[in-house]
Design a protein around this motif. Structure first.
Motif, PDB file in Angstrom:
ATOM      1  N   TYR A  88       3.123 -51.939 -55.166  1.00 24.98           N
ATOM      2  CA  TYR A  88       3.847 -52.141 -53.769  1.00 24.98           C
ATOM      3  C   TYR A  88       4.608 -50.731 -54.396  1.00 24.98           C
ATOM      4  N   VAL A  89       5.153 -50.889 -55.331  1.00 26.88           N
ATOM      5  CA  VAL A  89       6.134 -49.680 -56.190  1.00 26.88           C
ATOM      6  C   VAL A  89       5.538 -48.290 -56.066  1.00 26.88           C
ATOM      7  N   ALA A  90       3.872 -48.196 -56.615  1.00 24.08           N
ATOM      8  CA  ALA A  90       3.804 -47.028 -56.537  1.00 24.08           C
ATOM      9  C   ALA A  90       3.504 -46.316 -55.074  1.00 24.08           C
ATOM     10  N   VAL A  91       2.798 -47.290 -54.398  1.00 26.14           N
ATOM     11  CA  VAL A  91       2.484 -46.748 -53.101  1.00 26.14           C
ATOM     12  C   VAL A  91       3.720 -46.464 -52.772  1.00 26.14           C
ATOM     13  N   SER A  92       4.786 -47.470 -52.749  1.00 22.64           N
ATOM     14  CA  SER A  92       5.729 -47.026 -51.848  1.00 22.64           C
ATOM     15  C   SER A  92       6.187 -45.959 -51.628  1.00 22.64           C
ATOM     16  N   TRP A  93       6.666 -45.412 -53.139  1.00 22.19           N
ATOM     17  CA  TRP A  93       7.070 -44.370 -53.337  1.00 22.19           C
ATOM     18  C   TRP A  93       6.781 -42.912 -52.898  1.00 22.19           C
ATOM     19  N   PHE A 100       9.510 -38.876 -45.245  1.00 17.41           N
ATOM     20  CA  PHE A 100      10.459 -38.300 -45.122  1.00 17.41           C
ATOM     21  C   PHE A 100      10.369 -36.958 -44.774  1.00 17.41           C
ATOM     22  N   ASN A 101      12.079 -36.813 -44.069  1.00 18.05           N
ATOM     23  CA  ASN A 101      11.652 -35.448 -43.776  1.00 18.05           C
ATOM     24  C   ASN A 101      13.201 -34.925 -43.599  1.00 18.05           C
ATOM     25  N   LEU A 135       5.629 -33.114 -39.050  1.00 16.65           N
ATOM     26  CA  LEU A 135       3.937 -33.533 -39.448  1.00 16.65           C
ATOM     27  C   LEU A 135       3.328 -32.725 -39.967  1.00 16.65           C
ATOM     28  N   GLY A 136       3.863 -31.469 -39.785  1.00 19.17           N
ATOM     29  CA  GLY A 136       3.351 -29.797 -40.123  1.00 19.17           C
ATOM     30  C   GLY A 136       4.303 -30.364 -41.960  1.00 19.17           C
ATOM     31  N   GLU A 137       6.017 -30.718 -41.847  1.00 19.99           N
ATOM     32  CA  GLU A 137       5.844 -30.617 -43.547  1.00 19.99           C
ATOM     33  C   GLU A 137       4.569 -31.981 -43.949  1.00 19.99           C
ATOM     34  N   SER A 182      10.184 -43.195 -38.827  1.00 24.17           N
ATOM     35  CA  SER A 182      10.819 -43.164 -39.799  1.00 24.17           C
ATOM     36  C   SER A 182      11.275 -41.546 -38.622  1.00 24.17           C
ATOM     37  N   SER A 183      10.513 -41.053 -38.246  1.00 25.21           N
ATOM     38  CA  SER A 183      10.940 -39.704 -37.735  1.00 25.21           C
ATOM     39  C   SER A 183      12.022 -39.607 -36.215  1.00 25.21           C
ATOM     40  N   GLN A 184      11.451 -40.504 -35.699  1.00 26.06           N
ATOM     41  CA  GLN A 184      11.858 -41.169 -34.722  1.00 26.06           C
ATOM     42  C   GLN A 184      13.705 -41.841 -35.200  1.00 26.06           C
TER      43      GLN A 184
END
Length: 290
Positions: A88-93, A100-101, A135-137, A182-184
């Motif tokens: 969970y820790v690995a996939v979450s990060w 993230f943006n 999305l490009g980033e 997250s972007s919203q």
């Protein structure tokens, strides 16, 4: 790019359905160009993301040894086994590396320097353009940071990858919705700069709240019962906790569709404040310009 966008605007004569259809196709192509341009821009600075792989791997390592110490001789905690917590820790990060943006900061900068006025009169939707750029980033981060970082994390830590194709498919679809939600939230935070003198504090608070209440730092099941119940009716769990639960196998079968439905619902709900803020921002921009 500007010439291509200019040709995308239908003539005032409404001329002919074929002309309008052609204009819509050109405008749609322009939106995809924003994805491509942001991807290529990030590619020009890809060396920065090599260090990002190291930073995210260190974050995983710190969390891994912290949780290992917390577990001690115990077999489970908050419904997570030791192996599930590591995964969970690995996939979450690493998922954070994709979704993230800094769209909130980009929008705030456009508002402060006045360039938002030019953006609003161009023949495209400003908010949608920002989503395409994000999305490009995100695609760049997915290929250059998330995938290599996950491979390294799998080699260094006892990460258990899913064996069911449904888990992989469900996780990847949910990862895309994690980006959208997250972007919203970032766009809502960025547009708030129209109504406050300085939203720097709001952006910092948003980042802390999202990282903490999405389950990135601590899984939601480890929060007190009252707080966990509150978080289950907020959109943050849809960013990290729900996709992570699918990847670790804590949610399987029909349950995957249920948690995906939660993400879809929050995506639709968050469209409402975005549309309202975008409309109110245009009105406010008009008043300031008057």
């Amino acid at each position: 790019m500007s010439e291509k966008l200019a040709t995308a605007v239908p003539s005032s004569g409404g001329s002919r359905g074929g002309s309008g259809e052609n204009g819509r196709r050109l405008l749609l192509g322009a939106y995809f160009d924003f994805i491509r341009i942001r991807f290529l821009t990030m590619l020009a600075y890809r060396v920065n993301y090599y260090s990002g792989i190291l930073i995210y791997t260190l974050n995983i390592g710190v969390n891994y040894f912290t949780w290992r110490a917390i577990y001690g001789d115990g077999e489970s905690l908050g419904g997570f086994t030791g192996a599930q917590m590591t995964t969970y820790v690995a996939v979450s990060w690493m998922a954070r590396a994709f979704y993230f943006n800094n769209l909130d900061r980009e929008i705030s900068t456009d508002i402060r320097d006045g360039s938002i006025a030019i953006q609003f009169i161009r023949p495209y939707n400003y908010v949608l353009v920002k989503m395409m750029q994000g999305l490009g980033e995100g695609l760049f981060r997915f290929m250059m940071l998330m995938i290599p970082g996950m491979v390294i994390a799998t080699l260094l830590f006892p990460v258990q990858l899913p064996t069911e194709p449904s888990a992989w498919a469900g996780f990847l679809v949910m990862l895309f919705f994690s980006f959208l939600i997250s972007s919203q939230i970032n766009i809502i935070t960025g547009l708030s700069a129209f109504f406050v003198e300085n939203n720097e504090g709001m952006m910092r608070m948003k980042r802390v709240v999202v990282d903490l209440f999405s389950g990135l730092i601590v899984p939601i099941t480890l929060f007190p019962d009252w707080l966990s119940s509150v978080l289950k009716v907020l959109p943050f769990q849809a960013i990290t906790y729900l996709p992570g639960s699918v990847f670790t196998g804590r949610v399987q079968g029909v349950g995957i569709w249920n948690v995906l439905g939660i993400q879809v619902i929050w995506f639709l709900i968050l469209l409402i404040p975005i549309v309202w803020l975008n409309h109110a921002a245009r009105q406010r921009l008009f008043v300031q310009g008057g």
